[in-house]
Design an enzyme around this catalytic site. Structure first.
Site, PDB file in Angstrom:
ATOM      1  N   SER A  43      25.908  30.630  17.646  1.00  0.00           N
ATOM      2  CA  SER A  43      26.220  29.858  16.441  1.00  0.00           C
ATOM      3  C   SER A  43      27.702  29.796  16.087  1.00  0.00           C
ATOM      4  O   SER A  43      28.103  28.948  15.301  1.00  0.00           O
ATOM      5  CB  SER A  43      25.439  30.385  15.242  1.00  0.00           C
ATOM      6  OG  SER A  43      25.951  31.619  14.810  1.00  0.00           O
ATOM      7  N   LYS A  84      29.308  34.077  10.054  1.00  0.00           N
ATOM      8  CA  LYS A  84      29.602  32.663   9.806  1.00  0.00           C
ATOM      9  C   LYS A  84      31.001  32.538   9.216  1.00  0.00           C
ATOM     10  O   LYS A  84      31.642  33.514   8.875  1.00  0.00           O
ATOM     11  CB  LYS A  84      28.592  32.042   8.823  1.00  0.00           C
ATOM     12  CG  LYS A  84      27.147  32.176   9.223  1.00  0.00           C
ATOM     13  CD  LYS A  84      26.795  31.414  10.473  1.00  0.00           C
ATOM     14  CE  LYS A  84      25.337  31.688  10.843  1.00  0.00           C
ATOM     15  NZ  LYS A  84      25.024  31.322  12.184  1.00  0.00           N
TER      16      LYS A  84
END
Length: 190
Positions: A43, A84
């Site tokens: 990701s 993230k």
């Protein structure tokens, strides 16, 4: 008791004390200041790769708030932490239209999303259009003490587009050092 046995016993006690102190310091540093984490999944490509090992600074956000583009680790659930990038801050409106990030209606460049034109790449830098209102929670602006996070691999990331904005008390810390693999070792900035 012979003098030699007594010295040997004292030496063992000194070693035991030193080891206990070392373990205590390591425990305190790990609990409150720094922790290792391993990237699990694609990701954050191209910035971070599956299996990369990082040091997370758990203390920095006690001194100041997260900043735009910090790479953070947060508790996504009681059993899983995610890595993230902070995109939106409290009080801001976030929108992506035609692959351009807008904060409060103004275009913001994302220099970490590098395109390798014509090359095959295992990540997608294209971001599907969205507005903050369309995300879980339906907010008009990011609430106080929350941030909006996105993965750098926008086509393969479970982030605020799916789980909503992240409460700051769920943030473990900021990534500060990529230490493994050695050929990719670097201080993590923006």
């Amino acid at each position: 008791m012979p003098k030699r046995k007594k010295e040997s016993k004292n030496e063992w006690l000194d070693w035991l004390k030193a080891l206990l102190i070392a373990f205590g310091i390591a425990f305190i540093v790990r609990m409150f200041f720094f922790a290792p984490i391993v990237v699990d999944g694609p990701s954050m490509l191209p910035t971070l790769h599956n299996g990369d090992q990082l040091i997370v600074n758990k203390f920095t956000y006690h001194l100041h708030e997260p900043e735009r583009f910090d790479v953070v680790v947060f508790h996504a659930s009681s059993k899983k932490d995610f890595i993230k990038r902070v995109i939106g801050l409290p009080g801001e409106h976030v929108e992506v239209k035609d692959n351009v990030l807008y904060i409060n209606g103004e275009e913001v460049k994302e220099p970490f999303l590098k395109s390798n034109e014509g090359k095959s790449q295992p990540f997608q830098i294209h971001t599907e259009d969205f507005t903050l209102e369309n995300l879980p929670g339906g907010y008009q602006e990011i609430p106080a003490d929350h941030v909006l996070v996105l993965g750098d691999n926008r086509g393969n990331s479970t982030d605020s587009r799916v789980i909503g904005v992240i409460p700051m008390d769920q943030i473990v810390g900021k990534t500060s050092l990529l230490y493994w693999p050695l050929d990719r070792m670097q201080m993590m900035g923006k």
